[in-house]
Every structure is written in C-alpha cells, then in structure tokens.
Design an enzyme around this catalytic site. Structure first.
Site, PDB file in Angstrom:
ATOM      1  N   HIS A 314       0.858  -1.186   0.000  1.00 24.77           N
ATOM      2  CA  HIS A 314       0.000   0.000   0.000  1.00 24.77           C
ATOM      3  C   HIS A 314       0.889   1.229   0.000  1.00 24.77           C
ATOM      4  CE1 HIS A 314      -3.158   2.802   1.124  1.00 24.77           C
ATOM      5  NE2 HIS A 314      -3.988   1.881   0.707  1.00 24.77           N
ATOM      6  N   ASP A 371      -7.890  -5.467   0.053  1.00 25.12           N
ATOM      7  CA  ASP A 371      -8.384  -6.341  -1.014  1.00 25.12           C
ATOM      8  C   ASP A 371      -8.018  -7.802  -0.821  1.00 25.12           C
ATOM      9  OD1 ASP A 371      -9.542  -4.308  -2.691  1.00 25.12           O
ATOM     10  OD2 ASP A 371      -7.502  -3.584  -2.924  1.00 25.12           O
TER      11      ASP A 371
HETATM   12  C1  LIG Z   1      -0.598  -0.703  -3.840  1.00 26.56           C
HETATM   13  C2  LIG Z   1       0.634  -0.447  -4.704  1.00 26.56           C
HETATM   14  C3  LIG Z   1       0.149   0.003  -6.098  1.00 26.56           C
HETATM   15  C4  LIG Z   1       1.465   0.668  -4.060  1.00 26.56           C
HETATM   16  O1  LIG Z   1       2.445   1.006  -4.951  1.00 26.56           O
HETATM   17  P1  LIG Z   1       3.659   1.994  -4.601  1.00 26.56           P
HETATM   18  O2  LIG Z   1       3.398   2.733  -3.363  1.00 26.56           O
HETATM   19  O3  LIG Z   1       3.892   2.794  -5.845  1.00 26.56           O
HETATM   20  O4  LIG Z   1       4.836   1.028  -4.296  1.00 26.56           O
HETATM   21  P2  LIG Z   1       5.910   0.582  -5.335  1.00 26.56           P
HETATM   22  O5  LIG Z   1       5.256   0.078  -6.569  1.00 26.56           O
HETATM   23  O6  LIG Z   1       6.888   1.706  -5.462  1.00 26.56           O
HETATM   24  O7  LIG Z   1       6.583  -0.623  -4.556  1.00 26.56           O
HETATM   25  C5  LIG Z   1       7.675  -0.482  -3.640  1.00 26.56           C
HETATM   26  C6  LIG Z   1       8.499  -1.754  -3.735  1.00 26.56           C
HETATM   27  O8  LIG Z   1       7.718  -2.879  -3.297  1.00 26.56           O
HETATM   28  C7  LIG Z   1       7.487  -3.794  -4.359  1.00 26.56           C
HETATM   29  N1  LIG Z   1       6.063  -4.153  -4.300  1.00 26.56           N
HETATM   30  C8  LIG Z   1       5.037  -3.329  -3.994  1.00 26.56           C
HETATM   31  N2  LIG Z   1       3.882  -4.009  -3.974  1.00 26.56           N
HETATM   32  C9  LIG Z   1       4.203  -5.290  -4.271  1.00 26.56           C
HETATM   33  C10 LIG Z   1       3.435  -6.461  -4.416  1.00 26.56           C
HETATM   34  N3  LIG Z   1       2.116  -6.433  -4.221  1.00 26.56           N
HETATM   35  N4  LIG Z   1       4.051  -7.605  -4.748  1.00 26.56           N
HETATM   36  C11 LIG Z   1       5.393  -7.620  -4.928  1.00 26.56           C
HETATM   37  N5  LIG Z   1       6.198  -6.540  -4.811  1.00 26.56           N
HETATM   38  C12 LIG Z   1       5.604  -5.381  -4.491  1.00 26.56           C
HETATM   39  C13 LIG Z   1       7.818  -3.044  -5.630  1.00 26.56           C
HETATM   40  O9  LIG Z   1       8.227  -3.913  -6.655  1.00 26.56           O
HETATM   41  C14 LIG Z   1       8.920  -2.120  -5.160  1.00 26.56           C
HETATM   42  O10 LIG Z   1      10.100  -2.869  -5.043  1.00 26.56           O
HETATM   43  P3  LIG Z   1      11.521  -2.159  -5.368  1.00 26.56           P
HETATM   44  O11 LIG Z   1      11.649  -1.031  -4.376  1.00 26.56           O
HETATM   45  O12 LIG Z   1      12.533  -3.229  -5.178  1.00 26.56           O
HETATM   46  O13 LIG Z   1      11.427  -1.673  -6.777  1.00 26.56           O
HETATM   47  C15 LIG Z   1       1.533  -1.725  -4.800  1.00 26.56           C
HETATM   48  O14 LIG Z   1       1.910  -2.157  -3.515  1.00 26.56           O
HETATM   49  C16 LIG Z   1       0.817  -2.852  -5.564  1.00 26.56           C
HETATM   50  O15 LIG Z   1       0.915  -2.907  -6.791  1.00 26.56           O
HETATM   51  N6  LIG Z   1       0.099  -3.760  -4.839  1.00 26.56           N
HETATM   52  C17 LIG Z   1      -0.633  -4.795  -5.504  1.00 26.56           C
HETATM   53  C18 LIG Z   1      -1.952  -4.262  -5.985  1.00 26.56           C
HETATM   54  C19 LIG Z   1      -2.925  -4.001  -4.866  1.00 26.56           C
HETATM   55  O16 LIG Z   1      -3.124  -4.858  -3.996  1.00 26.56           O
HETATM   56  N7  LIG Z   1      -3.567  -2.840  -4.899  1.00 26.56           N
HETATM   57  C20 LIG Z   1      -4.582  -2.473  -3.922  1.00 26.56           C
HETATM   58  C21 LIG Z   1      -4.150  -1.311  -3.102  1.00 26.56           C
HETATM   59  S1  LIG Z   1      -5.344  -1.016  -1.812  1.00 26.56           S
END
Ligand SMILES: CC(C)(COP(=O)(O)OP(=O)(O)OC[C@H]1O[C@@H](n2cnc3c(N)ncnc32)[C@H](O)[C@@H]1OP(=O)(O)O)[C@@H](O)C(=O)NCCC(=O)NCCS
Length: 457
Positions: A314, A371
């Site tokens: 998140h 979720d």
């Molecule tokens: C929610 C979300 C979009 C937040 O994204 P964000 O704040 O931009 O975080 P980032 O995408 O920068 O991720 C930070 C790090 O964690 C990793 N990461 C984040 N969520 C991850 C996941 N669900 N599975 C695997 N790795 C994940 C990223 O690859 C990144 O790794 P790095 O620093 O080595 O590159 C992201 O965690 C995600 O895609 N989650 C899955 C989708 C989801 O459940 N969404 C509902 C949100 S309520």
C-alpha cells in the site's frame, strides 16, 4: 497560503544552486503531521517541486479521514475504524463521512427515508441498459449510467442549497446500488429487479442482485453484516487515486455526477479498486494450477516476471492495513456461518503467512491490504468477480461525495492544475510532409506492411 491549516512559527530553509536562500513556512495538521508549504516557491524562485506519483505531496487540506500508515491507524472524522465497524451501519457511516457528525436518530431515520424514496430508476432511464452489449463490464455501465443520471436528476447541474445537496447525495448513494444490480442483471440476461421499499440498504442491494421475478432472495443476517462491513470499510480513504480524481474533476466545478463518474473510472484499475478482482484471479490460478504458496511467491520475487502479490502493499500503510484485519476476521465468520469451504481462503492464509516471514516483503514493508480477503467474502455472498469493483464503488460513494462537498463548500477552492518537468524534444524546425524521413516515423505507430505500399503510392 492556506487559511485553515495551523501555521507554526517555524520555517524550512531551502538553498538553491544559485545560492538563493528561501524560507518556507512549516504547517501542521490536527495529528501533528508536518508539511513544508511550497505555495510561494515558484513565484519567489522560478522553481517547482517534482514528485512523480505524488508520494510526498499533500494535494489539499481535508477534514474527512485520517490515516497513519506507519501505525496502521484509520479514522473517519476522528472515529477509529474499529469502532465504526463494530457499531455503525453503512448508511450511518455515510452520514458521518459526508456531514462530519454521527447522525441523531431523527437524522438517521430521515436519511433512510430519502434513500428509499430515491432508490428506483426513472422508467425511461432503465432503457439505457439495453444499449450495452450483454457482456459489457459492469464498471463501464456504472460510470456511463451515473453520468447519464445527471441529466435526469440534476438537469441544470447546479446544487445551490444544503437541501438540494442532501437530495442529490441520497439519490447517488441509493441509485448507485440500483444501477449496479441492474448492470449485473443485464450482463446475465435476467430481468432488472425493482428496489423494495420495506428493505434496508444492504438487504435491498442483495435483493436486486439475486431475486428473480418469481423467487425472492432472502439473505442471512451474517451475509448482510459482512456486506455492511465491506461497504463501510471502503467508505473513504483520503487522497487515493479515485478520490483525488474526483477532487481534480470537482476543482474545475464539474457537477457531482460527472465528478463521481470519473471516480468510478479511476477505481477500475487493478492497482486500485480492481485489485480485489485480481486477488481472486490470483487465488483461483494458484488453486487450479496446484502451485504452492512458495512457488507463487518465488515468481513474484523474480522481478523479470512482473508479477505482484495482489492484495499486498500500500502506498500509505507501511504496517497492517486495519481494514484487512477486520475483513480477515469477517471472512472466517461468514464462511463458517454458511458452511462454505473455499480452498482459496486457505491459500490466502498461507500466502500471507509465508510472505510476512519472507525478507522480500518484510524489507519493503508489504502487508495485506483491504483487497486481500474482501474477494473471498464477496464470492461467498455470490457476487461474481467482475462485480467486485462495482461493489467497492458503492462503498466509496460517500467518500467521493464528501470530498466533492469539501471542494464545493470552500470559497477559496482553486482549480487543480499541477505543473510538470518537460523532457521532450527541444524546439525544432518544421519538416514538410513529403520530406519526412521513413526511418524517423512516429514511435509505436504501426502501419501493416501490406498497406504500406498502397499508402505511399
Ligand atoms: C498498492 C501499490 C500500487 C502501491 O504502490 P507503490 O506505493 O507505488 O509502491 P511501489 O510500486 O513503489 O513498490 C515499492 C516496492 O515494493 C514492491 N512491491 C510493492 N507491492 C508489491 C506487491 N504487491 N508484490 C510484490 N512486490 C511489491 C515493488 O516492486 C517495489 O520494489 P523495489 O523497491 O525493489 O522496486 C503496490 O503495492 C501494488 O501494486 N500492490 C498490488 C496491488 C494491490 O493490492 N492494490 C490495492 C491497493 S489497496
């Protein structure tokens, strides 16, 4: 500079490469969150700030929801989410979120009455459902129908009194549920059900989803409670992607229907509201392929696959999402009460356990989000996966309305208009159409080979 945020006497000092030193005021919110107010920066220095994805940017002041992502705290209007989950109906929560206070018994009862009065769709409006192909995604129907509803409901597009706002808010909260159920019925080729005046909000939605003209659906108390919880946990979540979209559209003074319809579109993506659908697809894939939790997590950790553990991570929570804890508990209770054995619940539990013990997830502070368990609840209620995000949208409607109201009621509101750092081509000389270099055609624009000769002749 903002009028309502608390201005401390402190300043942050920024030294630019030219040596120019700028003092920027430090502001503080109710819960002592601090920010550097950069509103005057460009005017004083010509510099803007760059924050791709808005990770560090406070886009507004808001009185609606407080989150402390480090501590896993979520409060609506000051009340902890755990209290609200224990004591409130979704409709009381909606009143709290939109108007800022828990409703009195009279306010609660009057709001229920106007919800009931506004639950049915105009008869000629119902015809629009037939305009979509049978397998249209219900999110596409929902956003289009909310926008269309404006022309029936608020033809002059102006909300000029508290009474009018109240009517429109009730109409949206009530009708979004009727539209959602109608979208589902259309997508499975069944007759659209009318709302019933003797049912409360959640039962009425389940009735419109699952009753047939010749057979009434009567949900169990546990099913109703689980859906009530799901909806209220989704009622608001401060400046998330869809809510920021609603605020963005509202800031241009677009009407409430157009603003929340934009919120529905923003919610659709799998990184936001579409994640609950993606979680179920992931759990189903693991179940059907016979993979273990470890196998799947190994694929997630292999960055070349691009696979994410859906329902984990998140932007704001860096510890447990409190909503996930409440839903995990509700999920156990619902499945037990219905005697449902869903192997996907066991897979989810195992994925969670293994991931939380794994350094990849621990070091990135990735925990289950709202979720992760919600899809299993919705599946147990009989709601198909393509409707998950729609049900999320029903839950989020009070939050979107509250944020629209916050902008609408603030005489100092300005249009949201971020800036950018341009990284494209510098100014270049015009090239005549017939002198344009074939090797220099637009990137990513494809002309099928067989048409190329014909087009150039
Ligand atoms: C929610 C979300 C979009 C937040 O994204 P964000 O704040 O931009 O975080 P980032 O995408 O920068 O991720 C930070 C790090 O964690 C990793 N990461 C984040 N969520 C991850 C996941 N669900 N599975 C695997 N790795 C994940 C990223 O690859 C990144 O790794 P790095 O620093 O080595 O590159 C992201 O965690 C995600 O895609 N989650 C899955 C989708 C989801 O459940 N969404 C509902 C949100 S309520």
């Amino acid at each position: 500079m903002s009028e309502s945020v608390d201005h401390t006497q402190e300043h942050a000092t920024l030294t630019l490469p030219s040596g120019q030193v700028v003092e920027l005021p430090v502001v503080e919110g109710t819960e002592k969150e601090r920010a550097v107010d950069i509103a005057g920066l460009r005017q004083k220095t010509g510099y803007i700030t760059l924050d791709d994805g808005y990770t560090n940017t406070g886009s507004c002041e808001s009185k609606i929801t407080f989150i402390d992502g480090e501590k896993g705290i979520l409060r609506y209007r000051g009340y902890p989410i755990q209290e609200i989950a224990k004591r409130c109906s979704f409709i009381e929560t909606a009143q709290l979120v939109i108007w800022g206070e828990l409703p009195t018994p009279e306010e609660r009862s009057y709001f229920s009455d106007i919800l009931t009065e506004n639950s049915a769709l105009p008869e000629d409006f119902r015809r629009h459902f037939a305009g979509f192909p049978v397998h249209a995604h219900p999110m596409s129907i929902l956003s289009a129908m909310i926008n269309a509803l404006q022309s029936y409901d608020l033809p002059n597009m102006i909300i000029d009194s508290d009474e009018e706002f109240q009517r429109v808010a009730a109409t949206l909260i009530s009708k979004v549920r009727t539209i959602a159920a109608a979208a589902y019925k259309s997508s499975i080729g069944e007759p659209i059900m009318y709302p019933r005046y003797d049912l409360r909000y959640v039962e009425n939605f389940l009735h419109m989803m699952f009753s047939r003209p010749y057979r009434d659906y009567v949900p169990s108390a546990e099913a109703t409670a689980a859906l009530n919880l799901f909806l209220l946990l989704h009622a608001d979540h401060e400046q998330n992607c869809s809510t920021s979209t609603v605020r963005m559209v509202a800031s241009g003074q677009a009407n409430l229907y157009a603003s929340v319809a934009a919120g529905v579109c923003a919610l659709w993506g799998p990184l936001h509201g579409g994640a609950n659908q993606a979680v179920m697809e992931m759990l189903t894939l693991i179940r059907d392929s016979g993979m273990t939790a470890q196998d799947y997590l190994a694929r997630v950790k292999d960055r070349s696959t691009g696979i994410r553990l859906m329902g984990f991570g998140h932007r704001v929570y860096r510890s447990f999402d409190p909503r996930a804890l409440l839903l995990k508990d509700a999920c156990d209770k619902l499945l037990n009460s219905m005697n449902i054995v869903d192997p996907r619940l066991d897979i989810a539990r195992e994925l969670e356990e293994v991931a939380l013990a794994d350094d990849y997830f621990a070091s990135r502070k990735l925990y289950p989000n709202v979720d992760f368990y919600s899809g299993i609840i919705l599946t147990a209620l009989g709601i198909p996966t393509e409707m998950f995000t729609v049900v999320f949208a029903i839950g989020r409607m009070p939050g979107w309305i509250a944020h629209w109201k916050e902008i609408h009621d603030n005489p100092a509101s300005r249009i949201y208009r971020p800036r950018q750092i341009y990284v494209g081509s510098p100014e270049r000389e015009w090239v005549n159409r017939f002198q344009r270099d074939k090797g220099n055609t637009t990137q990513g624009f494809i002309i099928p080979e067989e048409l190329r000769a014909k087009l150039s002749s």
